[in-house]
Design an enzyme around this catalytic site. Structure first.
Site, PDB file in Angstrom:
ATOM      1  N   GLU A  68     -13.227  49.232  10.974  1.00 42.98           N
ATOM      2  CA  GLU A  68     -14.375  48.607  11.659  1.00 42.98           C
ATOM      3  C   GLU A  68     -15.007  47.501  10.838  1.00 42.98           C
ATOM      4  OE1 GLU A  68     -17.385  51.306  13.110  1.00 42.98           O
ATOM      5  OE2 GLU A  68     -16.276  51.666  14.945  1.00 42.98           O
ATOM      6  N   HIS A 118       7.725  64.217   4.390  1.00 41.12           N
ATOM      7  CA  HIS A 118       8.743  64.628   5.356  1.00 41.12           C
ATOM      8  C   HIS A 118       8.470  64.048   6.735  1.00 41.12           C
ATOM      9  CE1 HIS A 118      10.480  67.605   2.537  1.00 41.12           C
ATOM     10  NE2 HIS A 118       9.250  67.549   2.048  1.00 41.12           N
ATOM     11  N   LYS A 162     -17.779  50.113  25.779  1.00 40.91           N
ATOM     12  CA  LYS A 162     -18.992  50.894  26.111  1.00 40.91           C
ATOM     13  C   LYS A 162     -19.580  50.400  27.431  1.00 40.91           C
ATOM     14  CE  LYS A 162     -20.631  51.611  21.363  1.00 40.91           C
ATOM     15  NZ  LYS A 162     -21.718  51.285  20.449  1.00 40.91           N
TER      16      LYS A 162
HETATM   17  O1  PA5 Z   1     -20.152  52.242  11.863  1.00 41.84           O
HETATM   18  C1  PA5 Z   1     -20.780  52.301  12.910  1.00 41.84           C
HETATM   19  O2  PA5 Z   1     -21.908  51.801  13.014  1.00 41.84           O
HETATM   20  C2  PA5 Z   1     -20.249  53.012  14.129  1.00 41.84           C
HETATM   21  O3  PA5 Z   1     -18.943  53.402  13.986  1.00 41.84           O
HETATM   22  C3  PA5 Z   1     -21.115  54.229  14.412  1.00 41.84           C
HETATM   23  O4  PA5 Z   1     -21.097  55.092  13.313  1.00 41.84           O
HETATM   24  C4  PA5 Z   1     -20.706  54.995  15.672  1.00 41.84           C
HETATM   25  O5  PA5 Z   1     -20.500  54.119  16.737  1.00 41.84           O
HETATM   26  C5  PA5 Z   1     -21.796  55.984  16.048  1.00 41.84           C
HETATM   27  O6  PA5 Z   1     -22.996  55.312  16.262  1.00 41.84           O
HETATM   28  P1  PA5 Z   1     -24.386  56.028  16.217  1.00 41.84           P
HETATM   29  O7  PA5 Z   1     -24.590  56.589  14.864  1.00 41.84           O
HETATM   30  O8  PA5 Z   1     -25.366  54.959  16.562  1.00 41.84           O
HETATM   31  O9  PA5 Z   1     -24.354  57.105  17.268  1.00 41.84           O
END
Ligand code: PA5
Length: 438
Positions: free
Chosen positions: A284, A313, A427
């Site tokens: 990410e 393996h 989303k």
């Molecule tokens: O790194 C990030 O910001 C995202 O991957 C969030 O951790 C994930 O989408 C969950 O979001 P939230 O903590 O707002 O529920």
């Protein structure tokens, strides 16, 4: 203590990096550190004990013995760090250990909306002895909100009046979001996530620390290790800055040879979930369409998680002979916390005499070494992150080192490592489709 070794990279015939490639960029390191600090990201500030950490410790102490099950409702950065902490720092089958011997509640991290998972958890929960820790930085993540609404309704049936609110704790933004509103409305105990700490960098906020404290992990030791990691991250001495060295190696390997994949291969079952946590962090943070100037760049390093020796393996054939696009990053512990030995071999087992009386730890270490030597012989880039032992301190240091390496990578690629615009469209479409299906 956590160390990084790049020595195997130096030994490669054509796909390697020399020590001077990594170490001769002192000016760059200084500039990157300056820019990272200027961006005001808070992950480095978390290493110091604060009022929030004190509150976490006193809350965990207060509820000790009150719950048999802790259920974390959260996803992505609000779940992966918790799982990594539990798997590394508690016995591997923690939830399966009989309650009388376990010495703490079970911890379930519900990071999916799979109905079978939810039904399965329902079948084992004793609601009157369950604490739900609802974690979401935004407080608006639909998966987490859906779970919360489900368990809220269930709990209302079991616990009425004031006892209801004792079964929920919120970890969310201090001001905004639906969960913050819920915390106010229902008067739930709650802990804030600092504004300048993104989800995947939040393991050392209440996101990771609260569930950890609830199952008896010493969070002050975690922070002690993290603080060491922060000191090393901030050093301008490249030879001492593992975070920088790792990022620089990943960057140079990608630029020179097209090594676009980082395999984190944990040679320890306890550390396997760290590889899962790192997978999100790398994917990410570095997978971005545009750079800071808004120019199309489509950067990214694809993370893969693997487990030694198991995946020897399964995956190593590909790593040795497949495309030259992978860095294998071994995540290892120098000492295991259990001692188990293979018995001495007898006359009928002569062909396995090499195993006779050998400890499983030695077998594990030897197989790792052999796998790395083989990869080197195949001219494949490898590196090692070693923990002296798996402990609160070493985990804290490791988290900060890896977060720091991501911050450096962000600067090297000139991208914003702290946002995730590419997840928004899915989303929006989910919401639209669900609204359309009503
Ligand atoms: O790194 C990030 O910001 C995202 O991957 C969030 O951790 C994930 O989408 C969950 O979001 P939230 O903590 O707002 O529920």
């Amino acid at each position: 203590m956590v160390s990084l070794s790049l020595t195997h990279l130096h030994a490669l015939k054509t796909h390697g990096l020399k020590q001077k490639d990594i170490l001769s960029s002192g000016l760059l390191l200084r500039g990157y550190l300056h820019d990272i600090q200027r961006r005001g990201q808070g992950f480095l500030d978390l290493v110091h004990p604060s009022d929030v950490t004190k509150d976490i410790v006193s809350y965990a102490k207060k509820v000790r013995g009150s719950f048999e099950h802790i259920v974390v409702l959260g996803i992505g950065g609000s779940a992966l760090g918790v799982t990594a902490l539990m798997q590394a720092l508690k016995p591997l089958s923690w939830n399966q250990i009989p309650a009388s011997k376990r010495g703490g509640p079970q911890l379930h991290v519900l990071d999916n909306v799979d109905p079978e998972l939810i039904a399965n958890l329902d079948s084992i929960l004793n609601y009157s002895k369950t604490l739900f820790v609802v974690i979401s930085k935004s407080g608006t993540t639909p998966e987490t909100v859906a779970q919360y609404l489900y368990y809220k309704k269930k709990m209302k049936k079991v616990a009425a009046g004031t006892s209801f609110k004792k079964h929920f704790v919120m970890v969310t933004d201090l001001e905004k979001g639906f969960l913050r509103e819920e915390a106010r409305r229902e008067e739930f105990v709650n802990f804030p996530i600092p504004d300048n700490v993104g989800g995947r960098f939040s393991v050392l906020t209440a996101v990771g620390l609260l569930p950890a404290a609830l199952i008896g992990i010493d969070i002050s030791k975690l922070l002690k290790g993290a603080s060491k990691g922060a000191d090393r991250f901030l050093t301008t001495e490249i030879a001492d800055n593992s975070a920088y060295q790792l990022a620089h190696a990943q960057y140079l390997l990608q630029q020179r040879y097209g090594v676009t994949t980082t395999v984190m291969m944990a040679y320890s079952s306890a550390l396997y979930s760290v590889a899962d946590w790192y997978r999100q962090l790398l994917a990410e943070s570095i997978g971005k369409a545009v750079n800071r100037e808004g120019k199309d760049v489509h950067t990214g390093l694809t993370p893969i998680k693997a487990l030694g020796v198991t995946d020897q393996h399964s995956q190593v054939q590909l790593y040795n002979e497949g495309p030259y696009d992978k860095l294998i990053l071994f995540l290892e512990t120098k000492s295991f916390r259990s001692k188990v030995a293979i018995p001495s071999t007898g006359a009928n087992e002569r062909s396995f005499a090499f195993l006779s009386g050998v400890s499983f730890a030695t077998l594990m270490h030897t197989e790792q070494l052999a796998t790395q030597e083989a990869l080197t012989a195949y001219d494949r880039p490898t590196a090692n992150i070693s923990l002296d032992r798996i402990s609160e301190e070493s985990l804290g240091e490791l988290f900060v080192m890896l977060e720091g390496s991501i911050a450096f990578l962000g600067e090297m690629y000139g991208i914003d490592a702290y946002n995730q615009p590419g997840v928004e469209l899915g989303k929006v479409l989910t919401k639209k489709m669900l609204l359309g299906s009503h």
